[in-house]
Design an enzyme around this catalytic site. Structure first.
Site, PDB file in Angstrom:
ATOM      1  N   ASP A 115       0.142  -5.309   9.726  1.00 21.31           N
ATOM      2  CA  ASP A 115      -0.884  -4.273   9.116  1.00 21.31           C
ATOM      3  C   ASP A 115      -1.952  -4.978   8.857  1.00 21.31           C
ATOM      4  O   ASP A 115      -2.083  -5.525   7.697  1.00 21.31           O
ATOM      5  CB  ASP A 115      -0.076  -3.356   8.181  1.00 21.31           C
ATOM      6  CG  ASP A 115      -1.322  -2.277   7.988  1.00 21.31           C
ATOM      7  OD1 ASP A 115      -2.450  -2.035   8.660  1.00 21.31           O
ATOM      8  OD2 ASP A 115      -1.069  -1.602   6.855  1.00 21.31           O
ATOM      9  N   LYS A 125     -12.608  -0.911   6.199  1.00 20.77           N
ATOM     10  CA  LYS A 125     -13.223  -1.515   5.252  1.00 20.77           C
ATOM     11  C   LYS A 125     -14.070  -2.611   5.730  1.00 20.77           C
ATOM     12  O   LYS A 125     -15.316  -2.835   5.451  1.00 20.77           O
ATOM     13  CB  LYS A 125     -12.075  -2.292   4.458  1.00 20.77           C
ATOM     14  CG  LYS A 125     -10.831  -1.409   4.223  1.00 20.77           C
ATOM     15  CD  LYS A 125     -10.953  -0.447   2.955  1.00 20.77           C
ATOM     16  CE  LYS A 125      -9.945   0.302   2.929  1.00 20.77           C
ATOM     17  NZ  LYS A 125      -9.613   0.469   1.328  1.00 20.77           N
ATOM     18  N   TRP A 133       0.862  -1.323  -0.048  1.00 17.03           N
ATOM     19  CA  TRP A 133      -0.044  -0.056  -0.126  1.00 17.03           C
ATOM     20  C   TRP A 133       0.820   1.331  -0.133  1.00 17.03           C
ATOM     21  O   TRP A 133       1.970   1.324   0.975  1.00 17.03           O
ATOM     22  CB  TRP A 133      -0.834  -0.246   1.037  1.00 17.03           C
ATOM     23  CG  TRP A 133      -1.689   1.064   1.545  1.00 17.03           C
ATOM     24  CD1 TRP A 133      -2.717   1.683   0.559  1.00 17.03           C
ATOM     25  CD2 TRP A 133      -1.963   1.785   2.723  1.00 17.03           C
ATOM     26  NE1 TRP A 133      -3.259   2.608   1.227  1.00 17.03           N
ATOM     27  CE2 TRP A 133      -3.002   2.753   2.531  1.00 17.03           C
ATOM     28  CE3 TRP A 133      -1.257   1.816   3.850  1.00 17.03           C
ATOM     29  CZ2 TRP A 133      -3.379   3.657   3.220  1.00 17.03           C
ATOM     30  CZ3 TRP A 133      -1.672   2.429   5.116  1.00 17.03           C
ATOM     31  CH2 TRP A 133      -2.955   3.690   4.384  1.00 17.03           C
TER      32      TRP A 133
HETATM   33  N1  PMP Z   1      -3.214  -0.668   5.831  1.00 14.78           N
HETATM   34  C1  PMP Z   1      -3.686  -1.193   4.378  1.00 14.78           C
HETATM   35  C2  PMP Z   1      -2.763  -2.388   3.668  1.00 14.78           C
HETATM   36  C3  PMP Z   1      -4.519  -0.577   3.710  1.00 14.78           C
HETATM   37  O1  PMP Z   1      -4.860  -1.005   2.565  1.00 14.78           O
HETATM   38  C4  PMP Z   1      -5.281   0.473   4.074  1.00 14.78           C
HETATM   39  C5  PMP Z   1      -6.160   1.329   3.404  1.00 14.78           C
HETATM   40  N2  PMP Z   1      -6.068   1.189   2.300  1.00 14.78           N
HETATM   41  C6  PMP Z   1      -4.765   0.968   5.486  1.00 14.78           C
HETATM   42  C7  PMP Z   1      -3.880   0.199   6.121  1.00 14.78           C
HETATM   43  C8  PMP Z   1      -5.389   2.045   6.255  1.00 14.78           C
HETATM   44  O2  PMP Z   1      -6.595   2.287   6.047  1.00 14.78           O
HETATM   45  P1  PMP Z   1      -7.395   3.284   7.217  1.00 14.78           P
HETATM   46  O3  PMP Z   1      -6.545   4.368   7.657  1.00 14.78           O
HETATM   47  O4  PMP Z   1      -8.648   3.751   6.570  1.00 14.78           O
HETATM   48  O5  PMP Z   1      -7.821   2.154   8.183  1.00 14.78           O
END
Ligand code: PMP
Length: 430
Positions: free
Chosen positions: A241, A277, A160
């Protein structure tokens, strides 16, 4: 009248002095922000703007980052609606209470480490609510810099893209380890193992435990066992993560398998969790950072350090989102509804993968197996930037340049059109 007169006199004087300051800055050719360079536009923003300004009724958004139903509409999960109804009437004017914080962190730890895991009962988990997954990563990066200023973070290639930004802004240097093989369109396991072995001992590694973004490719259980073993030998630190627990296989426990393997092997690890998500709470910014420590005493010290970082950065997290999540996780009926909804989301992704694969196989002599071998929200199509551009120009189909398709944007109505367009832009490569 008097006041108005005073006011306009004051403004007149002030306007004159502003003009004079501006003039004098212009005279010396200087302003406060002269040295700020314009940044290149964020690639997702560029695609979004192009999509929004495209008048075509056939246009398809394949960069959408949140879940969409079979009609392409955003969804508020039933468990979230019910939790919101339960919270209706509560007044959220104060910061989240210590009891609510502990409840949220405990439930998040059970999700990641298992409901019967000793980690939670032994009190050696330093957990703290975070501003979603991004915030949890950033907090960890700050902690890493604070205690290991010379260390780097090893990120998978690809990953990401914001991982690079987060650790860059926390002033932690970055390296990558190999993950994906573009020719086989599979995990490059041998290279991954080599890179882990060749990194200096005691290195920090970021791992995606499930539904890797952007590739949709996860190591098997046996491969995770091997990775965990090498981490043990090399004394590396695993930072997981986990933004997609439950939407890789539809099963929360199975999606936490990698973490459980590392736990069984006795690693002290850290985990970032996000509910953007998996509960459709993108706008609420709910997440958790937990760090497994040697014992409860160390956990309390680390928690104090994390609290200090949070205090100086943004004081405290919001209230409503974390309460929605802990209401769902603490209520067996709501949790059961959520688990069913996770299955619906995952099934939809899988059904659309199968439909895209079927349609492409019917048209094209190229192999499209990878579409159904990958899991989760994203399909790493293997399309080149040129093919992505052609899809945009000739078919009004929008995705990032790396060819990542968000399965949330694929529907029964558009899948045939999409397959046909992909076939047209790829057939010359055969
Ligand atoms: N880690 C990964 C691998 C992700 O794909 C995302 C969202 N695109 C995130 C962290 C963080 O997303 P959020 O801050 O919306 O929880």
């Amino acid at each position: 009248m008097m006041t108005m007169w005073r006011c306009s006199r004051y403004l007149g004087r002030r306007r004159r002095s502003i003009t004079t300051m501006a003039d004098s800055r212009a005279a010396v050719g200087w302003s406060w922000w002269d040295h700020a360079e314009p940044l290149p536009k964020d690639p997702i923003k560029t695609v979004t703007d192009a999509f929004l300004s495209d008048p075509s009724p056939f246009k398809i958004n394949l960069f959408v980052g949140t879940y969409r139903d079979a009609e392409g509409n955003p969804v508020v999960l039933d468990c979230v609606r019910k939790a919101a109804a339960k919270l209706a009437g509560c007044e959220f004017l104060d910061s989240i209470s210590p009891e609510d914080t502990s409840k949220l962190v405990e439930e998040c730890s059970k999700l990641a480490y298992g409901k019967d895991s000793g980690v939670v009962t032994e009190g050696r988990c330093a957990g703290i609510p975070a501003l979603s997954g991004t915030g949890a990563c950033r907090l960890f990066a700050e902690l890493q810099r604070r205690f290991y200023p010379e260390s780097k973070i090893y990120l998978p290639n690809p990953t990401w893209s914001n991982h690079h930004n987060i650790w860059r802004d926390a002033e932690v240097s970055r390296s990558t380890f190999r993950y994906y093989h573009p020719d086989t369109r599979r995990l490059h396991f041998q290279a991954l193992m080599e890179d882990i072995k060749n990194a200096p001992s005691n290195s920090f590694f970021l791992l995606h435990p499930c539904a890797h973004n952007p590739t949709g490719i996860d190591p098997s259980a046996e491969q995770w066992e091997e990775i965990s073993h090498v981490f043990k030998v090399k004394k590396h630190f695993p930072f997981f993560d986990m933004a997609y627990q439950g939407v890789a296989t539809g099963d929360l426990e199975r999606d936490a398998r990698a973490i459980r393997i590392f736990l069984k092997d006795g690693h002290l690890l850290a985990c970032a969790q996000s509910f953007s998500k998996i509960m459709g709470l993108y706008g609420h910014r709910v997440g958790c950072l937990s760090i497994l420590c040697a014992d409860d005493k160390q956990a309390s010290i680390i928690k104090g350090q994390l609290n200090q970082i949070v205090s100086a950065m943004y004081s405290s997290p919001p209230v409503h989102g974390p309460l929605l999540v802990s209401t769902i996780l603490n209520d067996p009926d709501l949790k059961a509804i959520w688990e069913e909804e996770l299955k619906v989301m995952t099934d939809r992704f899988m059904t659309m993968r199968a439909a895209l694969h079927r349609n492409l196989e019917a048209l094209s002599s190229l192999s499209w197996e990878h579409i159904i071998n990958q899991v989760g929200m994203f399909c790493f199509s293997g399309l080149s930037p040129k093919q992505v551009e052609q899809l945009r120009k000739d078919f009004q189909i929008y995705m990032p340049n790396n060819g990542r398709i968000s399965m949330a944007g694929v529907t029964i109505k558009n899948v045939e059109y999409l397959a046909n367009a992909i076939h047209k832009v790829t057939r010359s490569t055969h």
